[in-house]
Design a protein around this motif. Structure first.
Motif, PDB file in Angstrom:
ATOM      1  N   LEU A   1     -19.916  11.839  -8.424  1.00 45.06           N
ATOM      2  CA  LEU A   1     -20.306  10.460  -8.117  1.00 45.06           C
ATOM      3  C   LEU A   1     -21.547  10.051  -8.900  1.00 45.06           C
ATOM      4  CD1 LEU A   1     -19.958  10.466  -4.243  1.00 45.06           C
ATOM      5  CD2 LEU A   1     -18.569   9.147  -5.817  1.00 45.06           C
ATOM      6  N   ARG A   2     -22.525  10.941  -8.877  1.00 44.83           N
ATOM      7  CA  ARG A   2     -23.800  10.682  -9.545  1.00 44.83           C
ATOM      8  C   ARG A   2     -24.235  11.971 -10.219  1.00 44.83           C
ATOM      9  NH1 ARG A   2     -24.153   8.453  -4.543  1.00 44.83           N
ATOM     10  NH2 ARG A   2     -24.754  10.495  -3.755  1.00 44.83           N
ATOM     11  N   GLU A   3     -24.959  11.828 -11.306  1.00 45.55           N
ATOM     12  CA  GLU A   3     -25.512  13.025 -11.936  1.00 45.55           C
ATOM     13  C   GLU A   3     -26.750  12.675 -12.742  1.00 45.55           C
ATOM     14  OE1 GLU A   3     -22.758  14.448 -15.317  1.00 45.55           O
ATOM     15  OE2 GLU A   3     -21.442  13.437 -13.883  1.00 45.55           O
ATOM     16  N   ARG A   4     -27.578  13.685 -12.912  1.00 41.09           N
ATOM     17  CA  ARG A   4     -28.787  13.537 -13.717  1.00 41.09           C
ATOM     18  C   ARG A   4     -28.817  14.661 -14.730  1.00 41.09           C
ATOM     19  NH1 ARG A   4     -33.903  11.119 -13.035  1.00 41.09           N
ATOM     20  NH2 ARG A   4     -35.536  12.091 -14.298  1.00 41.09           N
TER      21      ARG A   4
ATOM     22  N   MET B   1     -31.178  11.444 -18.270  1.00 43.01           N
ATOM     23  CA  MET B   1     -30.100  10.474 -18.185  1.00 43.01           C
ATOM     24  C   MET B   1     -29.566  10.472 -16.759  1.00 43.01           C
ATOM     25  SD  MET B   1     -26.708  10.576 -20.642  1.00 43.01           S
ATOM     26  CE  MET B   1     -27.695  10.272 -22.112  1.00 43.01           C
ATOM     27  N   GLU B   2     -29.628   9.317 -16.084  1.00 43.32           N
ATOM     28  CA  GLU B   2     -29.093   9.172 -14.735  1.00 43.32           C
ATOM     29  C   GLU B   2     -27.805   8.367 -14.806  1.00 43.32           C
ATOM     30  OE1 GLU B   2     -31.764   7.820 -11.745  1.00 43.32           O
ATOM     31  OE2 GLU B   2     -33.462   8.921 -12.571  1.00 43.32           O
ATOM     32  N   ILE B   3     -26.741   8.939 -14.247  1.00 39.41           N
ATOM     33  CA  ILE B   3     -25.399   8.375 -14.402  1.00 39.41           C
ATOM     34  C   ILE B   3     -24.791   8.138 -13.023  1.00 39.41           C
ATOM     35  CG2 ILE B   3     -23.081   8.781 -15.336  1.00 39.41           C
ATOM     36  CD1 ILE B   3     -24.493  10.869 -17.238  1.00 39.41           C
ATOM     37  N   ALA B   4     -24.199   6.958 -12.835  1.00 39.34           N
ATOM     38  CA  ALA B   4     -23.451   6.679 -11.601  1.00 39.34           C
ATOM     39  C   ALA B   4     -22.087   6.119 -11.985  1.00 39.34           C
ATOM     40  CB  ALA B   4     -24.198   5.698 -10.711  1.00 39.34           C
ATOM     41  N   LEU B   5     -21.064   6.620 -11.307  1.00 44.31           N
ATOM     42  CA  LEU B   5     -19.688   6.170 -11.524  1.00 44.31           C
ATOM     43  C   LEU B   5     -19.334   5.120 -10.479  1.00 44.31           C
ATOM     44  CD1 LEU B   5     -16.815   6.589 -12.824  1.00 44.31           C
ATOM     45  CD2 LEU B   5     -16.423   8.268 -11.006  1.00 44.31           C
TER      46      LEU B   5
END
Length: 281
Positions: A71-74, A209-213
């Motif tokens: 769902l989310r990752e850094r 890098m912060e990523i959200a789907l």
């Protein structure tokens, strides 16, 4: 907690070795170190090994019913890797902070001295759907981005092939490559400087890098990247990106990336170059 989560946690609780390899010369960029898209590729490989082992442990019936969807990752980049460096990744599990979320860390290190090069901290949701369907849980944007795209420039377009996706999500290598290119179009390239002989004297590096789907990505889609560069503090530049379906305008990813410029000779961070002022909001 799900059987699949329990099995993954059991495998990861001791720190499971999920990858061992080396840096190829062709994976290094103009700064002379491994480009971050290949850090991301190694995390893809690590994740596949760790989760495949868990799926084998719980059996084929559960494999069909249950999936772990990020769902989310850094992604955090701690140090440079040079061509020829032997590297490895260990996967470990964190204590869950939400009963519906399973948290894992993939730690990439140099094998010869154990020096930490990068980490991927990933929050997974377990869902009982087919792999090409969207996860049930919605995520909040990881960056403050107006969905009307105010202030964002069109900085990337890419068609999505079968090998670019897994379980209705972009593979990390494809995602990071798209963001790298979008950052150049947004103006990050203007801060890099060369001397009269063409040698790089001011380079840039990605710190995290912060990523959200937010929605499913399938092969055959055409995706647009819209981006904005902003000054974070002092020597740091933020790149804010959203990825949308070019045909439907559906909101798929939000990403915040922190960059720093550095003196290539001293390898020390420098103030944001003046050439960047016209492209930073």
């Amino acid at each position: 907690m799900s059987t699949l989560v329990n099995e993954t946690a059991k495998l990861a609780s001791r720190g499971k070795l999920t990858y061992r390899g080396a840096v190829d010369a062709w994976e290094c960029d103009q700064m002379g170190h491994m480009n971050i898209q290949f850090y991301a590729q190694r995390f893809d490989l690590s994740e596949q090994v760790g989760l495949d082992d868990a799926w084998q442990s719980v059996g084929n019936d559960l494999l069909v019913r249950e999936k772990l969807g990020p769902l989310r990752e850094r992604l955090t980049f701690h140090s440079e890797l040079r061509a020829g460096a032997p590297i490895e990744i260990t996967m470990s599990a964190f204590e869950p902070v939400d009963p519906g979320i399973f948290r894992v860390r993939h730690a990439l290190t140099r094998t010869e001295d154990g020096f930490l090069a990068a980490t991927a901290d990933i929050d997974y949701e377990v869902y009982e759907q087919r792999p090409q369907e969207a996860p049930g849980r919605a995520t909040q944007p990881s960056v403050l981005v107006d969905k009307s795209h105010v202030g964002l420039r069109h900085c990337g377009r890419s068609s999505i092939l079968d090998g670019d996706v897994q379980n209705a999500r972009l593979r990390r290598q494809k995602l990071v490559a798209m963001l790298n290119h979008a950052s150049c179009h947004a103006g990050l390239e203007r801060g890099r400087q060369r001397d009269l002989g063409g040698r790089l004297i001011v380079g840039s590096a990605t710190l995290d890098m912060e990523i959200a789907l937010h929605g499913p990505v399938l092969a055959g889609m055409l995706l647009d990247v819209k981006s904005l560069l902003t000054r974070k503090t002092g020597k740091l530049v933020d790149a804010r990106h959203i990825i949308i379906d070019a045909e439907t305008d559906a909101f798929l990813y939000s990403v915040a990336v922190t960059h720093v410029f550095f003196d290539v000779c001293t390898r020390k961070a420098i103030e944001i170059p003046e050439s960047m002022t016209s492209v930073i909001a």
